[in-house]
Design a protein around this motif. Sequence first.
Motif, PDB file in Angstrom:
ATOM      1  N   ILE A  20       0.837  -1.203   0.000  1.00 37.40           N
ATOM      2  CA  ILE A  20       0.000   0.000   0.000  1.00 37.40           C
ATOM      3  C   ILE A  20       0.872   1.254   0.000  1.00 37.40           C
ATOM      4  N   GLY A  21       1.944   1.251   0.798  1.00 31.06           N
ATOM      5  CA  GLY A  21       2.862   2.400   0.815  1.00 31.06           C
ATOM      6  C   GLY A  21       3.504   2.635  -0.531  1.00 31.06           C
ATOM      7  N   TYR A  22       3.843   1.554  -1.216  1.00 29.70           N
ATOM      8  CA  TYR A  22       4.434   1.686  -2.547  1.00 29.70           C
ATOM      9  C   TYR A  22       3.393   2.169  -3.559  1.00 29.70           C
ATOM     10  N   ALA A  23       2.183   1.622  -3.479  1.00 29.28           N
ATOM     11  CA  ALA A  23       1.139   1.995  -4.435  1.00 29.28           C
ATOM     12  C   ALA A  23       0.692   3.438  -4.256  1.00 29.28           C
ATOM     13  N   SER A  24       0.607   3.896  -3.013  1.00 26.83           N
ATOM     14  CA  SER A  24       0.090   5.241  -2.787  1.00 26.83           C
ATOM     15  C   SER A  24       1.143   6.331  -2.937  1.00 26.83           C
ATOM     16  N   LYS A  25       2.371   6.074  -2.528  1.00 26.44           N
ATOM     17  CA  LYS A  25       3.401   7.107  -2.559  1.00 26.44           C
ATOM     18  C   LYS A  25       4.582   6.762  -3.444  1.00 26.44           C
ATOM     19  N   SER A  30       9.160   1.608   1.602  1.00 23.91           N
ATOM     20  CA  SER A  30       7.987   0.959   2.206  1.00 23.91           C
ATOM     21  C   SER A  30       7.825  -0.447   1.662  1.00 23.91           C
TER      22      SER A  30
END
Length: 119
Positions: A20-25, A30
């Motif tokens: 999720i950290g990679y996908a969002s930012k 992450s």
Amino acid sequence: MHDFCFTIPYGLILVCGGVIGYASKGSTASLAGGAGTGFALILAGYLSLQAFHKRKNSYFALILETACAAMLTWVMGQRYMQTSKIMPAGVVAGISALMTGFYLYKIATGGNHFPPKTE
């Protein structure tokens, strides 16, 4: 309670958080930290589960779980101190601290305890 009961879900949560950290930012840190630590914990939980089926303790798995959780507590605690953001750094640091304490307790008490077999 047996360590794999907590370790496998804990690892899955960390993997999901890293993705999720990679996908969002777009944070590769992450992804590497969350997914890497999560997969290490899932592996340790699996090893512990396999040892449990044989009515043994996997001290390698306990040490790996403890090291991963302690490292994650320290890293995310440092991140929380830098950013003062409770989400996600503070939450992950708190959960990891609890898990580190649980794993240290398991090591101190001799791992999983098996009741005697009744015939």
